[in-house]
Design an enzyme around this catalytic site. Structure first.
Site, PDB file in Angstrom:
ATOM      1  N   ARG A 315       0.820  -1.221   0.000  1.00 59.38           N
ATOM      2  CA  ARG A 315       0.000   0.000   0.000  1.00 59.38           C
ATOM      3  C   ARG A 315       0.849   1.265   0.000  1.00 59.38           C
ATOM      4  O   ARG A 315       0.383   2.324  -0.400  1.00 59.38           O
ATOM      5  CB  ARG A 315      -0.925   0.016   1.221  1.00 59.38           C
ATOM      6  CG  ARG A 315      -2.140  -0.867   1.102  1.00 59.38           C
ATOM      7  CD  ARG A 315      -3.145  -0.586   2.202  1.00 59.38           C
ATOM      8  NE  ARG A 315      -4.245  -1.530   2.121  1.00 59.38           N
ATOM      9  CZ  ARG A 315      -4.591  -2.373   3.085  1.00 59.38           C
ATOM     10  NH1 ARG A 315      -3.919  -2.367   4.228  1.00 59.38           N
ATOM     11  NH2 ARG A 315      -5.607  -3.197   2.940  1.00 59.38           N
ATOM     12  N   LEU A 445      -8.793  -0.241  -5.641  1.00 61.56           N
ATOM     13  CA  LEU A 445      -7.887  -1.388  -5.541  1.00 61.56           C
ATOM     14  C   LEU A 445      -7.113  -1.407  -4.237  1.00 61.56           C
ATOM     15  O   LEU A 445      -6.983  -0.390  -3.559  1.00 61.56           O
ATOM     16  CB  LEU A 445      -6.930  -1.428  -6.744  1.00 61.56           C
ATOM     17  CG  LEU A 445      -6.031  -0.236  -7.048  1.00 61.56           C
ATOM     18  CD1 LEU A 445      -4.866  -0.118  -6.122  1.00 61.56           C
ATOM     19  CD2 LEU A 445      -5.546  -0.323  -8.488  1.00 61.56           C
ATOM     20  N   GLU A 446      -6.597  -2.590  -3.899  1.00 66.95           N
ATOM     21  CA  GLU A 446      -5.825  -2.830  -2.673  1.00 66.95           C
ATOM     22  C   GLU A 446      -6.540  -2.326  -1.426  1.00 66.95           C
ATOM     23  O   GLU A 446      -5.927  -1.810  -0.490  1.00 66.95           O
ATOM     24  CB  GLU A 446      -4.424  -2.200  -2.791  1.00 66.95           C
ATOM     25  CG  GLU A 446      -3.545  -2.935  -3.781  1.00 66.95           C
ATOM     26  CD  GLU A 446      -2.113  -2.441  -3.767  1.00 66.95           C
ATOM     27  OE1 GLU A 446      -1.625  -2.044  -2.693  1.00 66.95           O
ATOM     28  OE2 GLU A 446      -1.482  -2.457  -4.829  1.00 66.95           O
ATOM     29  N   GLY A 447      -7.848  -2.518  -1.421  1.00 69.31           N
ATOM     30  CA  GLY A 447      -8.668  -2.080  -0.310  1.00 69.31           C
ATOM     31  C   GLY A 447      -9.341  -0.772  -0.651  1.00 69.31           C
ATOM     32  O   GLY A 447      -8.686   0.269  -0.708  1.00 69.31           O
TER      33      GLY A 447
END
Length: 636
Positions: A315, A445-447
């Site tokens: 992240r 994306l990615e949470g």
């Protein structure tokens, strides 16, 4: 605090969390929660700036003075970035890549020779061994030019094989795979499935151990696997045989290193998106794929924990990428705001234009501050960054979307027109339209932003759950509840008044000059935030999880406080390098005033909102009570 190494305490806490989040919930949701709880790190072994902030403990020494790179470390990246910049300008036309959906193969080959795909591979295995800060500097530079190329690079080593291999791989696995990345092998990460997004409990892809125990047999589909259509090796998450814990079957999720040339692996479809047209993202199908047992990563049943730990680090790349794009938007806005004259004045000097440009400049500085601060923490291993990485991801992705929107509004019709069209008719090809399409995915994306807020909320209330776990559990005995109640009374009878009284004053922070007032504000507000969060916990108890809007506002407040803390420290650091230039202080001061205004609005919205009415309206829509509103269209 509860000792989480003790199995009884762990079981009690898990039960209390389950009841706190979902009283009377379905078995599916409880199972999903249990899997997520098993995967998350249970303790903060190092200091967490965000974690302490939510408990009313402002720790300025963690953010000030601002950490800086050493001269030798910076020089290492400077030389590399210069070579890569020349290569990109010579070999890559971002507009052509966007139109053709292809990144030139010759460019990929030359990037591999330069070591682009081995930036995070340790030097002892032939890699460049870049720090997180240097790696993020590269990503920032590339993202400012071509989003698709930045994704190719970051998906490979932020969440692809290099990062989890570095964190969890065996020595044999590292020796086998790391050298390949220096030679140009590209990797990917496969977690999402057609029917599985943020809920890993529903995972269908399965890996069964063979009868002789030598390999696993992998079956199922993985969706949205970035780099998956061109990768040679990928990480695949799959469910494995369940284990029995306390007489109950417990689902296991494991991670595997899979060679894409293995029999049974098929790229079914390359996905085409709104933006990032040249990314190689697809649907991958595994049919009786044999995966050697030695390719199991992190141990059976540890796949999701590995994924979460990897993503925590991964992240950190998104804020860098977003900051690169924001800086490009600032350049475009500055040039156009000065060049374009309307009604006898440059549009950037009309008050509406000034407001946009001021927001873009000040917010870009805050984004950069959060990026370098979290990168430094990661490199120095001085802090637990799971909260801060989520905050940086949330803040920077949401801020970039607004920055690009403001830039497009400032550019008007030229912002909406493709850069290739602008160039064709003789105007500068500022790619605002492409930047808007490319950056939209970042808040998903990615949470997603919504998931980030829930993740932050779970971490923020964790200290309270550890204190009050047995008291919240219906399964705890009366005697145990009484004992815990007295213990809590002793703790909170001191802690709560402390948060109340300490919110009335703060330090002077003279080392920050005029920005010291903002640290004073953060310190005082941290006590108020901690008190407010605890109050809502006590008010809603098990039902708090359903109050996602309240939790979201509280997490946004915490994120704003982190942004203020980072940007003030960063501005002072920049100003000290050039004492004659006060512009970093001016930008930081303006950002902090904007941020405090947003916090005041969020605080007001906690008690004065339309959440209840919105919940009713939304339910009525889902229940098809308003179908009449859909009349008059060609229904899909």
């Amino acid at each position: 605090m509860a000792n989480l190494t003790d199995e009884n305490h762990r079981k009690t806490e898990a039960e209390s969390i389950s009841e706190f989040v979902s009283k009377g919930d379905s078995e599916g949701k409880s199972q999903a929660l249990e899997i997520a709880e098993d995967a998350r790190e249970k303790e903060f072994l190092k200091k967490s700036f965000g974690g302490r902030l939510f408990m009313g403990d402002f720790t300025p020494d963690m953010v000030f003075p601002f950490p800086e790179q050493t001269a030798s470390e910076k020089k290492e990246a400077d030389e590399f970035i210069e070579k890569l910049t020349i290569l990109l300008k010579e070999k890559l036309d971002p507009e052509e890549a966007d139109a053709t959906r292809e990144i030139p193969k010759e460019l990929i080959k030359e990037m591999a020779a330069l070591g682009v795909f081995a930036m995070k591979v340790p030097k002892e295995y032939g890699g460049l061994g870049f720090s997180q800060a240097n790696y993020n500097r590269v990503v920032m530079k590339v993202s400012s030019y071509c989003g698709s190329t930045a994704v190719l690079i970051s998906a490979h080593q932020s969440i692809g094989v290099p990062q989890p291999l570095k964190m969890f791989g065996t020595e044999e696995q590292k020796k086998k795979y790391f050298p390949r990345f220096r030679q140009g092998t590209i990797s990917a990460f496969a977690l999402t499935e057609p029917d599985v997004g943020s809920d890993p409990a529903q995972m269908i892809v399965e890996a069964k151990l063979s009868d002789d125990g030598s390999h696993y047999i992998l079956n199922g589909d993985k969706l949205w696997c970035t780099n998956g259509t061109i990768a040679e090796v990928i990480i695949v998450m799959a469910k494995t045989a369940p284990k029995i814990v306390h007489g109950k079957e417990k689902k296991q999720i494991s991670a595997f290193i899979v060679e894409m040339n293995s029999p049974g692996v098929k790229v079914v479809h390359r996905c085409n998106f709104m933006g990032l047209n040249a990314i190689y993202n697809g649907l991958i199908r595994f049919t009786n794929v044999k995966v050697p047992k030695e390719n199991l990563l992190a141990g059976e049943g540890r796949g999701l924990a590995m994924a979460l730990a990897t993503i925590n680090v991964g992240r950190l790349t998104l804020p860098a990428a977003c900051t690169g794009a924001a800086k490009q938007a600032l350049l475009i806005s500055r040039k156009w705001g000065k060049e374009r004259v309307q009604w006898g004045m440059p549009i950037g000097l009309h008050e509406a234009g000034r407001n946009k440009i001021a927001y873009i400049a000040a917010t870009t500085l805050a984004m950069e501050a959060m990026t370098w601060l979290t990168s430094s923490w990661s490199d120095n291993a001085t802090a637990d960054i799971r909260i801060e990485a989520a905050m940086a991801k949330l803040f920077c992705t949401e801020s970039l979307w607004k920055i690009i929107d403001l830039t497009m509004q400032l550019r008007g019709g030229r912002g909406y027109e493709k850069a290739s069209s602008l160039i064709a008719r003789g105007e500068p090809g500022y790619p605002v339209e492409r930047m808007m399409r490319d950056c939209r995915i970042n808040t998903i994306l990615e949470g997603s932003s919504e998931i980030m807020k829930l993740f932050l909320a779970r971490e923020a209330i964790d200290p309270h759950l550890k204190q009050a776990g047995p008291l919240l559990s219906r399964k705890a005995s009366t005697g145990e509840k009484v004992r815990i109640a007295f213990k809590l009374l002793g703790f909170y009878s001191v802690w709560y008044p402390k948060q109340m009284f300490k919110s009335m004053w703060g330090g002077s922070y003279k080392d920050l000059g005029v920005l010291g007032k903002h640290y004073n504000y953060v310190e005082k507000y941290s006590h108020k935030l901690a008190r407010t969060l605890f109050s809502y916990m006590m008010r809603y108890r098990q039902k708090l999880e359903a109050r996602q809007m309240i939790l979201g506002r509280l997490m946004e407040i915490g994120t704003e406080l982190f942004a203020i803390s980072a940007v003030c420290s960063y501005a002072v650091c920049l100003q000290k390098k050039n004492p004659e230039d006060n512009s970093p202080i001016e930008l930081a001061d303006y950002f902090c005033e904007m941020s405090k205004h947003r916090i005041a609005q969020l605080e007001s919205d906690l008690s004065r909102n339309n959440d209840k009415q919105a919940n009713i309206i939304a339910k009525n829509v889902i229940d098809e009570d308003y179908l009449w509103l859909e009349n008059g269209i060609m229904k899909m």
